[in-house]
Motif scaffolding. Structure first.
Motif, short mmCIF file in Angstrom:
data_model
loop_
_atom_site.label_atom_id
_atom_site.label_comp_id
_atom_site.label_asym_id
_atom_site.label_seq_id
_atom_site.Cartn_x
_atom_site.Cartn_y
_atom_site.Cartn_z
N ASP A 1 -3.67 12.08 2.18
CA ASP A 1 -3.52 12.00 0.73
C ASP A 1 -2.43 11.03 0.30
O ASP A 1 -1.84 11.18 -0.77
CB ASP A 1 -3.22 13.39 0.15
N GLU B 1 -3.75 4.34 0.76
CA GLU B 1 -5.11 4.11 0.25
C GLU B 1 -5.16 2.81 -0.54
O GLU B 1 -6.13 2.04 -0.44
CB GLU B 1 -5.57 5.27 -0.64
N ASP C 1 -13.77 2.37 -3.21
CA ASP C 1 -13.68 3.73 -2.67
C ASP C 1 -12.24 4.09 -2.33
O ASP C 1 -11.78 5.19 -2.61
CB ASP C 1 -14.56 3.89 -1.43
N ALA D 1 -9.82 6.95 -4.03
CA ALA D 1 -9.09 7.95 -3.24
C ALA D 1 -7.61 7.95 -3.62
O ALA D 1 -6.98 9.00 -3.71
CB ALA D 1 -9.27 7.69 -1.75
N ARG E 1 -7.25 9.75 -6.86
CA ARG E 1 -7.33 11.20 -6.67
C ARG E 1 -6.02 11.75 -6.11
O ARG E 1 -5.57 12.82 -6.50
CB ARG E 1 -8.49 11.56 -5.73
#
Length: 75
Positions: A23, A28, A46, A50, A53
């Motif tokens: 995370d 990312e 993508d 991520a 998020r």
């Protein structure tokens, strides 16, 4: 000029880092930037999703969405 001299090699490092900290928004984003440098906008989008998020309201995702082709895919 791109962000890295060897973005293909950077991918391996970012993916390894994400296995340890899945995370991590900054990683990312770096992955997304490297994928964008390699002309892989769908995969970059993508990675940016991520990151959003992982850190939806922080400054990190916003400042790194600088690839216009990726921005179109995020919209």
């Amino acid at each position: 000029e791109g962000l890295w001299i060897r973005p293909g090699e950077a991918l391996d490092h970012f993916r390894a880092a994400l296995r340890l900290r899945p995370d991590d928004a900054e990683t990312e984003l770096n992955l997304g930037n490297a994928l964008g440098e390699l002309g892989r906008p769908a995969e970059a989008a993508d990675a940016f999703r991520a990151a959003l998020r992982a850190q939806p309201t922080g400054p990190v995702p916003v400042r790194h969405r600088d690839h216009s082709d990726v921005q179109r895919r995020l919209a």
